[in-house]
Design a protein around this motif. Structure first.
Motif, short mmCIF file in Angstrom:
data_model
loop_
_atom_site.label_atom_id
_atom_site.label_comp_id
_atom_site.label_asym_id
_atom_site.label_seq_id
_atom_site.Cartn_x
_atom_site.Cartn_y
_atom_site.Cartn_z
N GLU A 79 41.75 40.50 39.58
CA GLU A 79 40.62 40.91 38.83
C GLU A 79 40.59 42.50 39.27
O GLU A 79 41.14 42.98 40.32
CB GLU A 79 39.39 40.17 39.46
N VAL A 80 39.67 43.28 38.43
CA VAL A 80 39.57 44.75 38.66
C VAL A 80 38.02 44.94 38.71
O VAL A 80 37.25 44.53 38.17
CB VAL A 80 40.09 45.40 37.54
N GLU A 81 37.58 45.61 39.61
CA GLU A 81 36.32 45.98 40.24
C GLU A 81 36.25 47.63 40.22
O GLU A 81 37.00 48.01 40.74
CB GLU A 81 35.89 45.31 41.40
N GLN A 82 35.11 47.88 39.24
CA GLN A 82 34.89 49.35 39.49
C GLN A 82 33.26 49.64 39.33
O GLN A 82 32.61 48.87 38.50
CB GLN A 82 35.46 50.15 38.25
N ASP A 83 32.90 50.55 40.18
CA ASP A 83 31.43 50.90 40.04
C ASP A 83 31.52 51.99 38.89
O ASP A 83 32.59 52.43 38.31
CB ASP A 83 30.73 51.13 41.42
N TRP A 84 30.58 52.46 38.44
CA TRP A 84 30.42 53.41 37.46
C TRP A 84 31.21 54.90 37.88
O TRP A 84 31.46 55.42 37.02
CB TRP A 84 28.91 53.95 36.78
N ILE A 85 31.07 55.28 38.90
CA ILE A 85 31.72 56.39 39.71
C ILE A 85 33.42 56.26 39.50
O ILE A 85 34.01 57.15 39.07
CB ILE A 85 31.11 57.04 40.86
N VAL A 91 39.66 55.29 38.60
CA VAL A 91 40.19 54.65 39.67
C VAL A 91 39.30 53.17 39.92
O VAL A 91 38.40 53.05 39.08
CB VAL A 91 39.94 55.34 41.01
N GLY A 92 39.93 52.15 40.91
CA GLY A 92 39.15 51.16 40.58
C GLY A 92 39.86 50.21 41.93
O GLY A 92 40.94 50.51 42.32
N ASN A 93 39.29 48.92 42.16
CA ASN A 93 39.74 48.13 43.27
C ASN A 93 40.56 46.94 42.62
O ASN A 93 39.68 46.32 41.49
CB ASN A 93 38.74 47.71 43.86
N ILE A 94 41.45 46.41 42.89
CA ILE A 94 42.07 45.36 42.39
C ILE A 94 42.05 44.15 43.36
O ILE A 94 42.63 44.46 44.48
CB ILE A 94 43.37 45.59 42.06
N THR A 95 41.39 43.13 43.05
CA THR A 95 41.29 41.86 44.08
C THR A 95 42.63 40.89 43.48
O THR A 95 42.40 40.43 42.44
CB THR A 95 39.88 41.26 44.03
N LEU A 96 43.47 40.37 44.49
CA LEU A 96 44.32 39.30 44.11
C LEU A 96 43.90 37.89 45.18
O LEU A 96 43.49 38.38 46.01
CB LEU A 96 45.69 39.84 44.98
N PHE A 101 43.37 32.87 50.40
CA PHE A 101 42.32 33.90 50.79
C PHE A 101 42.49 35.07 49.66
O PHE A 101 43.39 34.83 48.54
CB PHE A 101 42.99 34.58 52.00
N SER A 102 41.65 35.93 49.70
CA SER A 102 42.19 37.19 48.53
C SER A 102 42.28 38.50 49.37
O SER A 102 42.00 38.62 50.59
CB SER A 102 40.47 37.26 47.89
N MET A 103 43.10 39.55 48.68
CA MET A 103 43.19 40.71 49.19
C MET A 103 42.91 41.75 48.31
O MET A 103 43.33 41.59 46.99
CB MET A 103 44.95 40.89 49.60
N THR A 104 41.99 42.69 48.63
CA THR A 104 41.51 43.93 47.81
C THR A 104 42.46 45.06 47.93
O THR A 104 42.63 45.58 49.15
CB THR A 104 40.11 44.14 47.91
N LEU A 105 42.96 45.63 46.81
CA LEU A 105 43.64 46.84 46.84
C LEU A 105 42.61 48.05 46.59
O LEU A 105 42.23 47.90 45.32
CB LEU A 105 44.90 46.86 46.04
N ARG A 106 42.13 48.78 47.55
CA ARG A 106 41.11 49.73 47.21
C ARG A 106 41.60 50.96 46.59
O ARG A 106 42.45 51.73 47.07
CB ARG A 106 40.18 49.83 48.44
N GLY A 107 40.72 51.48 45.57
CA GLY A 107 40.79 52.90 45.18
C GLY A 107 42.06 53.22 44.25
O GLY A 107 42.48 54.25 44.53
N LEU A 108 42.91 52.53 43.59
CA LEU A 108 43.89 52.74 42.81
C LEU A 108 43.65 53.42 41.58
O LEU A 108 42.65 52.92 40.88
CB LEU A 108 44.78 51.50 42.68
N GLU A 109 44.38 54.29 41.19
CA GLU A 109 44.36 54.95 39.71
C GLU A 109 44.67 53.91 38.63
O GLU A 109 45.78 53.27 39.02
CB GLU A 109 44.91 56.31 39.73
N THR A 110 44.21 54.26 37.36
CA THR A 110 44.57 53.33 36.34
C THR A 110 44.57 51.69 36.80
O THR A 110 45.87 51.14 36.53
CB THR A 110 45.75 53.81 35.75
N PRO A 111 43.44 51.31 37.42
CA PRO A 111 43.39 49.72 37.66
C PRO A 111 43.94 48.80 36.53
O PRO A 111 44.73 47.94 36.77
CB PRO A 111 42.25 49.76 38.30
#
Length: 175
Positions: A79-85, A91-96, A101-111
């Motif tokens: 899943e991709v999570e993004q706030d408005w900024i 950029v955005g966070n990708i959660t696997l 469990f889950s792992m979040t990859l934070r602040g990646l470009e072109t999510p």
């Protein structure tokens, strides 16, 4: 000696765009007794904190204290999570998600592009594993040597060296 195929490796880190508000705020606070410089240093450290490494088989997330690995075949959902900024900055966070469990990859470009690439890599890895399982030799239905012993017993019975009752009694042990 069999050569192992070399794994493709891609390394990513958090984008500076993910911390743009922190950078702007700290630059604006520089005239206030140098508070902005301390804040700028803190934002820079936070920006450099996470590093991600992608291979053909797994994803590794590292920060200054921990390292976590996820095998691609264990990932059930991306899943991709993004706030408005983040959305405005691309950029955005990708959660696997795995079953455990889950792992979040934070602040990646072109999510969203990364999500599509990850889902394709996950599918490909699962297919490779499935083909590998399909190509494994099948285990025989009987214990090793059982067929040879049954053939030997049948030969003795056909030659008349074993009675019909003894043959039937022994044959049941091989089924």
């Amino acid at each position: 000696m069999v050569d192992q195929p070399k794994l493709k490796t891609i390394s990513l880190s958090t984008s500076w765009k993910n911390h743009i508000l922190g950078y702007i705020f700290s630059v604006l606070l520089i005239p206030v007794f140098g508070v902005g410089l301390a804040l700028l240093y803190w934002i820079k450290q936070k920006h450099k904190k996470y590093r991600y490494q992608f291979t053909d088989t797994q994803i590794t997330s590292r920060d200054d204290k921990y390292q976590r690995n996820i095998d691609l075949v264990n990932i059930e959902k991306v899943e991709v999570e993004q706030d408005w900024i983040q959305e405005k900055m691309g950029v955005g966070n990708i959660t696997l998600y795995t079953s455990a469990f889950s792992m979040t990859l934070r602040g990646l470009e072109t999510p969203y592009k990364l999500k599509d690439l990850l889902e394709k890599a996950i599918y490909d890895q699962k297919e490779r594993l499935k083909q590998k399982e399909d190509n494994k030799p099948k285990k025989p239905d009987h214990k090793p040597g059982t067929k040879e012993r049954m053939d030997y017993l049948t030969g003795l019975w056909q030659q008349g060296l074993v009675s019909d009752e003894d043959y039937e009694k022994e044959r049941k042990h091989f089924e």
